[in-house]
Write a protein that holds these residues in place. Structure first.
Motif, PDB file in Angstrom:
ATOM      1  N   PRO A 210       0.855  -1.194   0.000  1.00  0.00           N
ATOM      2  CA  PRO A 210       0.000   0.000   0.000  1.00  0.00           C
ATOM      3  C   PRO A 210       0.887   1.238   0.000  1.00  0.00           C
ATOM      4  CG  PRO A 210      -0.701  -1.570   1.681  1.00  0.00           C
ATOM      5  CD  PRO A 210       0.638  -2.040   1.181  1.00  0.00           C
ATOM      6  N   GLN A 211       0.616   2.176  -0.907  1.00  0.00           N
ATOM      7  CA  GLN A 211       1.453   3.359  -1.024  1.00  0.00           C
ATOM      8  C   GLN A 211       0.633   4.631  -0.799  1.00  0.00           C
ATOM      9  OE1 GLN A 211       0.236   1.909  -3.762  1.00  0.00           O
ATOM     10  NE2 GLN A 211      -0.793   3.697  -4.651  1.00  0.00           N
ATOM     11  N   PHE A 212       1.333   5.700  -0.467  1.00  0.00           N
ATOM     12  CA  PHE A 212       0.668   6.999  -0.330  1.00  0.00           C
ATOM     13  C   PHE A 212       0.112   7.429  -1.681  1.00  0.00           C
ATOM     14  CE2 PHE A 212       0.992  11.561  -1.079  1.00  0.00           C
ATOM     15  CZ  PHE A 212       0.187  12.068  -0.076  1.00  0.00           C
ATOM     16  N   ASP A 213      -1.144   7.855  -1.698  1.00  0.00           N
ATOM     17  CA  ASP A 213      -1.663   8.501  -2.907  1.00  0.00           C
ATOM     18  C   ASP A 213      -2.293   9.830  -2.519  1.00  0.00           C
ATOM     19  OD1 ASP A 213      -4.679   8.504  -2.925  1.00  0.00           O
ATOM     20  OD2 ASP A 213      -4.382   6.354  -2.682  1.00  0.00           O
ATOM     21  N   PHE A 214      -2.331  10.704  -3.501  1.00  0.00           N
ATOM     22  CA  PHE A 214      -2.698  12.092  -3.238  1.00  0.00           C
ATOM     23  C   PHE A 214      -4.167  12.270  -2.867  1.00  0.00           C
ATOM     24  CE2 PHE A 214       1.069  12.394  -5.920  1.00  0.00           C
ATOM     25  CZ  PHE A 214       1.825  13.320  -5.220  1.00  0.00           C
ATOM     26  N   TYR A 215      -4.999  11.310  -3.227  1.00  0.00           N
ATOM     27  CA  TYR A 215      -6.440  11.486  -3.051  1.00  0.00           C
ATOM     28  C   TYR A 215      -6.926  10.846  -1.752  1.00  0.00           C
ATOM     29  CZ  TYR A 215      -5.448  12.471  -7.896  1.00  0.00           C
ATOM     30  OH  TYR A 215      -4.880  12.977  -9.040  1.00  0.00           O
ATOM     31  N   ASN A 216      -6.698   9.557  -1.577  1.00  0.00           N
ATOM     32  CA  ASN A 216      -7.167   8.882  -0.372  1.00  0.00           C
ATOM     33  C   ASN A 216      -6.384   9.301   0.866  1.00  0.00           C
ATOM     34  OD1 ASN A 216      -9.080   7.362  -1.802  1.00  0.00           O
ATOM     35  ND2 ASN A 216      -7.542   5.839  -2.357  1.00  0.00           N
ATOM     36  N   ASP A 217      -5.072   9.527   0.707  1.00  0.00           N
ATOM     37  CA  ASP A 217      -4.219   9.824   1.861  1.00  0.00           C
ATOM     38  C   ASP A 217      -3.835  11.294   1.952  1.00  0.00           C
ATOM     39  OD1 ASP A 217      -3.998   6.958   2.402  1.00  0.00           O
ATOM     40  OD2 ASP A 217      -2.744   6.921   0.602  1.00  0.00           O
TER      41      ASP A 217
ATOM     42  N   GLN B 126       7.404  16.725   2.517  1.00  0.00           N
ATOM     43  CA  GLN B 126       7.331  17.990   3.262  1.00  0.00           C
ATOM     44  C   GLN B 126       5.910  18.347   3.664  1.00  0.00           C
ATOM     45  OE1 GLN B 126       9.284  21.200   1.147  1.00  0.00           O
ATOM     46  NE2 GLN B 126      11.110  19.967   0.772  1.00  0.00           N
ATOM     47  N   LYS B 127       4.944  17.940   2.859  1.00  0.00           N
ATOM     48  CA  LYS B 127       3.551  18.293   3.130  1.00  0.00           C
ATOM     49  C   LYS B 127       2.827  17.233   3.955  1.00  0.00           C
ATOM     50  CE  LYS B 127      -0.812  19.374   0.738  1.00  0.00           C
ATOM     51  NZ  LYS B 127      -1.192  20.473   1.648  1.00  0.00           N
ATOM     52  N   HIS B 128       3.391  16.035   4.047  1.00  0.00           N
ATOM     53  CA  HIS B 128       2.654  14.925   4.663  1.00  0.00           C
ATOM     54  C   HIS B 128       3.504  14.196   5.697  1.00  0.00           C
ATOM     55  CE1 HIS B 128      -0.583  15.447   1.770  1.00  0.00           C
ATOM     56  NE2 HIS B 128       0.320  15.491   0.813  1.00  0.00           N
ATOM     57  N   LEU B 129       4.048  14.928   6.634  1.00  0.00           N
ATOM     58  CA  LEU B 129       4.906  14.333   7.652  1.00  0.00           C
ATOM     59  C   LEU B 129       4.151  13.389   8.581  1.00  0.00           C
ATOM     60  CD1 LEU B 129       7.098  17.438   8.597  1.00  0.00           C
ATOM     61  CD2 LEU B 129       7.644  15.550   7.041  1.00  0.00           C
ATOM     62  N   ASN B 130       2.825  13.509   8.623  1.00  0.00           N
ATOM     63  CA  ASN B 130       2.026  12.645   9.501  1.00  0.00           C
ATOM     64  C   ASN B 130       1.578  11.352   8.819  1.00  0.00           C
ATOM     65  OD1 ASN B 130       0.358  14.100   7.765  1.00  0.00           O
ATOM     66  ND2 ASN B 130      -1.399  13.950   9.140  1.00  0.00           N
ATOM     67  N   VAL B 131       1.899  11.190   7.547  1.00  0.00           N
ATOM     68  CA  VAL B 131       1.504   9.994   6.804  1.00  0.00           C
ATOM     69  C   VAL B 131       2.489   8.866   7.081  1.00  0.00           C
ATOM     70  CG1 VAL B 131       1.248   9.021   4.496  1.00  0.00           C
ATOM     71  CG2 VAL B 131       0.312  11.274   5.003  1.00  0.00           C
ATOM     72  N   GLU B 132       1.976   7.651   7.237  1.00  0.00           N
ATOM     73  CA  GLU B 132       2.833   6.504   7.537  1.00  0.00           C
ATOM     74  C   GLU B 132       3.148   5.661   6.301  1.00  0.00           C
ATOM     75  OE1 GLU B 132       4.244   6.058  10.423  1.00  0.00           O
ATOM     76  OE2 GLU B 132       3.215   7.795  11.280  1.00  0.00           O
ATOM     77  N   LEU B 133       2.341   5.764   5.260  1.00  0.00           N
ATOM     78  CA  LEU B 133       2.543   4.940   4.074  1.00  0.00           C
ATOM     79  C   LEU B 133       3.775   5.379   3.285  1.00  0.00           C
ATOM     80  CD1 LEU B 133      -1.136   4.733   2.797  1.00  0.00           C
ATOM     81  CD2 LEU B 133       0.190   2.892   3.857  1.00  0.00           C
ATOM     82  N   PRO B 134       4.443   4.466   2.610  1.00  0.00           N
ATOM     83  CA  PRO B 134       5.606   4.841   1.803  1.00  0.00           C
ATOM     84  C   PRO B 134       5.207   5.640   0.570  1.00  0.00           C
ATOM     85  CG  PRO B 134       5.077   2.544   1.445  1.00  0.00           C
ATOM     86  CD  PRO B 134       4.192   3.010   2.566  1.00  0.00           C
ATOM     87  N   ILE B 135       6.095   6.508   0.140  1.00  0.00           N
ATOM     88  CA  ILE B 135       5.960   7.196  -1.138  1.00  0.00           C
ATOM     89  C   ILE B 135       6.645   6.326  -2.188  1.00  0.00           C
ATOM     90  CG2 ILE B 135       6.652   9.225  -2.474  1.00  0.00           C
ATOM     91  CD1 ILE B 135       6.562  10.798   0.186  1.00  0.00           C
ATOM     92  N   VAL B 136       5.926   5.987  -3.261  1.00  0.00           N
ATOM     93  CA  VAL B 136       6.468   5.094  -4.282  1.00  0.00           C
ATOM     94  C   VAL B 136       6.519   5.819  -5.625  1.00  0.00           C
ATOM     95  CG1 VAL B 136       6.229   2.885  -5.479  1.00  0.00           C
ATOM     96  CG2 VAL B 136       5.531   3.084  -3.073  1.00  0.00           C
ATOM     97  N   GLY B 137       7.690   5.836  -6.229  1.00  0.00           N
ATOM     98  CA  GLY B 137       7.851   6.455  -7.540  1.00  0.00           C
ATOM     99  C   GLY B 137       7.952   5.411  -8.625  1.00  0.00           C
ATOM    100  N   GLY B 138       7.181   5.576  -9.694  1.00  0.00           N
ATOM    101  CA  GLY B 138       7.267   4.682 -10.846  1.00  0.00           C
ATOM    102  C   GLY B 138       8.234   5.250 -11.870  1.00  0.00           C
ATOM    103  N   VAL B 139       9.249   4.486 -12.241  1.00  0.00           N
ATOM    104  CA  VAL B 139      10.272   4.947 -13.184  1.00  0.00           C
ATOM    105  C   VAL B 139      10.232   4.081 -14.441  1.00  0.00           C
ATOM    106  CG1 VAL B 139      12.744   5.253 -13.580  1.00  0.00           C
ATOM    107  CG2 VAL B 139      11.763   5.799 -11.340  1.00  0.00           C
TER     108      VAL B 139
END
Length: 303
Positions: free
Chosen positions: A55-62, A107-120
């Motif tokens: 489960p990853q951080f997303d801009f809408y749900n999280d 920087q904007k979501h310091l309280n979020v626990e989910l990882p940030i995942v980048g697709g390359v």
């Protein structure tokens, strides 16, 4: 290249060297239009590494963002400045800007626990042993997972971490081993009745199988030949799937590194944070005013 050759020739009334450019009447090489996926056995080939979905951080749900029409920012950086930074930090453009985006989002979501995942995005032509000129879509996405515990790491350390993830996931065995499933998918899409039906299926898959917070890709250096002197910048525009709220595409041309930063929600927090990271790292850039995103509906599948 062909379109620009004729356009520049007529617009500027000049003769342009046509080396490396297909002109009217040029023969279309077989390697450009052939079936891009070779027929070979994958028996006994095991992946070097397999990414496990989390489960990853997303801009809408999280992140609390509301889905809206896309906003596009065009960014321009001197190529010499970026290459100097990359050399001193032993980083590639994909790794560098993935880390910068991670920092900007965190920087904007310091309280979020989910990882940030980048697709390359990565080009599969070398993995499949194909000619470089084949026009079909041969791109696979790697996933760079940044757990919250490493968000505050130094950028140089995060770059080392990113390079390691790219190395593990970009080994040819990974893609060759997954060839059978990819080929079955292409066959399934090709068997659908109409372009509209195929388009809907692809869009549904993109929306439901998202693994990433954002996506990023470096198209690479294109040999424009004699055309380059007339090109100020190349800006690739793509629309991120609903789950990926930000999409960044990068090109290099005429001494500059040009990128598009597309987001599918309102507000300028993330682009400001991203530009601030660039500034803090000593990378100067020019940014155009934001514009709406306009893209053509393009259906691509290999068959």
């Amino acid at each position: 290249k062909s379109v620009l050759y004729y356009y520049f020739s007529e617009k500027y009334h000049v003769e342009i060297a046509s080396d490396g450019i297909n002109l009217v009447g040029s023969e279309i090489p077989y390697e450009e239009i052939c079936d891009p996926v070779p027929q070979f056995s994958t028996e006994g080939i095991n992946p070097f590494y397999e990414y496990k979905k989390v489960p990853q951080f997303d801009f809408y749900n999280d992140g609390g963002m509301k889905f809206s029409e896309g906003i596009l920012y065009r960014i321009k950086i001197r190529e010499a400045d970026l290459m100097k930074y990359a050399k001193s930090n032993d980083g590639s453009p994909n790794a560098i800007f993935s880390v910068f985006l991670c920092k900007a989002i965190a920087q904007k979501h310091l309280n979020v626990e989910l990882p940030i995942v980048g697709g390359v995005a990565i080009n599969l032509r070398s993995a499949y042993g194909l000619a470089a000129n084949n026009y079909h879509n041969l791109v696979q996405v790697l996933h760079l997972k940044y757990d919250k515990a490493i968000w505050n790491w130094d950028i140089s350390k995060l770059l080392s971490c990113s390079r390691g993830m790219i190395f593990l996931q970009s080994q040819p065995e990974n893609f060759v081993a997954g060839y059978s499933n990819k080929n079955k998918f292409y066959d399934y899409i090709a068997q659908q009745g109409t372009d509209e039906e195929r388009w809907k299926i692809i869009m549904n898959i993109m929306e439901s199988h998202n693994l990433d917070t954002f996506d990023i890709s470096y198209v690479g250096r294109i040999n424009w030949g004699a055309l380059e002197r007339y090109i100020d910048g190349v800006y690739s525009i793509s629309y991120p799937s609903r789950g990926r709220g930000i999409s960044v595409k990068m090109n290099a041309v005429n001494g500059f590194f040009t990128m598009t930063f597309v987001q599918k929600f309102r507000g300028d927090t993330y682009i400001k944070n991203f530009l601030n990271v660039l500034k803090m790292e000593g990378i100067e850039c020019l940014v155009e005013d934001p514009t709406p995103v306009e893209t053509a509906k393009v259906l691509t599948y290999c068959k």
